[in-house]
Write an enzyme that holds these catalytic residues in place. Structure first.
Site, PDB file in Angstrom:
ATOM      1  N   SER A 125       0.898   3.895   2.259  1.00 31.37           N
ATOM      2  CA  SER A 125       0.730   4.422   3.560  1.00 31.37           C
ATOM      3  C   SER A 125       2.206   5.002   3.943  1.00 31.37           C
ATOM      4  CB  SER A 125       0.058   3.671   4.520  1.00 31.37           C
ATOM      5  OG  SER A 125       1.287   2.409   4.805  1.00 31.37           O
ATOM      6  N   SER A 138      -3.127   6.892   5.620  1.00 25.14           N
ATOM      7  CA  SER A 138      -2.431   6.011   6.600  1.00 25.14           C
ATOM      8  C   SER A 138      -3.444   5.530   7.672  1.00 25.14           C
ATOM      9  CB  SER A 138      -0.955   6.265   7.057  1.00 25.14           C
ATOM     10  OG  SER A 138      -0.435   5.272   7.724  1.00 25.14           O
ATOM     11  N   LYS A 183       5.405   0.793   9.455  1.00 23.94           N
ATOM     12  CA  LYS A 183       5.001   2.149   9.975  1.00 23.94           C
ATOM     13  C   LYS A 183       6.406   2.688  10.340  1.00 23.94           C
ATOM     14  CE  LYS A 183       0.506   1.737   8.734  1.00 23.94           C
ATOM     15  NZ  LYS A 183      -0.001   2.139   7.398  1.00 23.94           N
ATOM     16  N   SER A 215       0.738  -1.177  -0.112  1.00 23.29           N
ATOM     17  CA  SER A 215       0.000   0.051  -0.163  1.00 23.29           C
ATOM     18  C   SER A 215       0.901   1.180   0.054  1.00 23.29           C
ATOM     19  CB  SER A 215      -0.882   0.095   1.211  1.00 23.29           C
ATOM     20  OG  SER A 215      -0.477   0.187   2.221  1.00 23.29           O
TER      21      SER A 215
END
Length: 306
Positions: A112, A271, A167, A110
């Site tokens: 994010s 995100s 992250k 993704s």
């Protein structure tokens, strides 16, 4: 554990294959090979005895070492399933060891973490930076380093442990994290932001504001979308230790509990992270993302992760 989660757990599948092929290899080395050897010795002895008897009876026998070798080779030959298991076992064991204790590859699914990581980036995750953990159960057995603010970290998603998320570490245990007007403050100190050229996000084909953020000495780029609110309160879920957070329409303030970490994506307005589903416990940590080793769409992506 559901069938889908089992099939999605490559480490578990690899472990099962290693155990099965290992058992077959050990069984062959210590038992089946000896049985084949005994059968071959008996067959050769019978062959020699029959040849000797025929010769004694005056019957000419075409006997030679090549014939004996063929008989021995045929009886000692491993069955195909044993041969393949013995060949695959050391390879599977090596791969299992490497990805369980040293480095594990991941693919970014993704956007994010744009612009730091792009969709399709193949990354390497250091499995021992934050300590040695038992594979499958992810139980830490040796403590080494703790995650630091600014680290890009892979972890098990607290809402679904079968999923791996990536992250950036924004808050460590004890930190007071405030996010207002799309700016971070850590322990009362505003984080430094330096404006960069606008960033064209390929996924949405929209330009976003780009800044260089300095998080405890780690400089990295982040994106902001002027059209998006600082926080979508309707997307905030219930999570453990939620009482440590205070939410407003302008942002939030959270104090990170002991043994937990606060994570955010660099693509701040695209995100789903700790702002919405809470803290990441230490037990969920997989490892530190250290490098992009391949991107089939852009070879220039290869290199370290900041």
């Amino acid at each position: 554990m559901t069938l889908q989660s089992i099939l999605g757990n490559f480490a578990l599948i690899l472990f099962v294959l290693m155990v099965v092929t290992g058992i077959i290899w050990v069984l062959d080395v210590f038992y089946l090979a000896k049985q084949r050897r005994a059968a071959a010795d008996k067959a050769l002895a019978d062959y020699d005895a029959r040849t000797a008897k025929l010769t004694a009876d005056g019957i000419k026998v075409d006997s030679n070492a090549h014939s004996r070798a063929q008989i021995e080779q045929a009886l000692l030959r491993q069955p195909t399933w044993i041969e393949y298991s013995g060949s695959f076992f050391p390879v599977i064991a090596l791969v299992f060891f490497l990805r369980s204790f040293l480095f594990e590859p991941f693919k970014i699914p993704s956007s994010s973490m744009v612009p730091t990581l792009l969709v399709g980036d193949l990354i390497l995750v250091n499995k021992f930076t934050y300590g040695i953990r038992l594979p499958i159960v992810n139980q830490k057995i040796i403590q080494l380093n703790d995650p630091q603010r600014g680290d890009v970290m892979v972890f098990k998603y607290p809402m679904d442990m079968s999923q791996d998320y990536i992250k950036r570490v924004v808050g460590v245990p004890g930190d007071k994290i405030t996010y207002e007007n799309k700016r971070l403050t850590v322990n009362g100190k505003p984080i430094s932001y330096v404006a960069q050229d606008d960033y064209l996000e390929e996924e949405s084909l929209n330009y976003k504001k780009q800044f260089k953020e300095n998080l405890s000495g780690t400089e990295h780029r982040i994106l902001n979308d002027d059209r998006a609110p600082t926080l979508n309160l309707s997307d905030v879920r219930d999570f453990p230790n939620k009482e440590a957070c205070t939410y407003t329409y302008d942002g939030f303030t959270c104090t990170v509990p002991a043994g937990n970490y606060f994570m955010m994506g660099d693509n701040r307005d695209n995100s789903a992270d700790s702002r919405y589903w809470g803290f990441v416990p230490d037990k969920n940590i997989v490892g530190k993302a250290v490098a992009v080793w391949m991107n089939l769409s852009s070879m220039s992506r290869i290199g370290g992760i900041q």
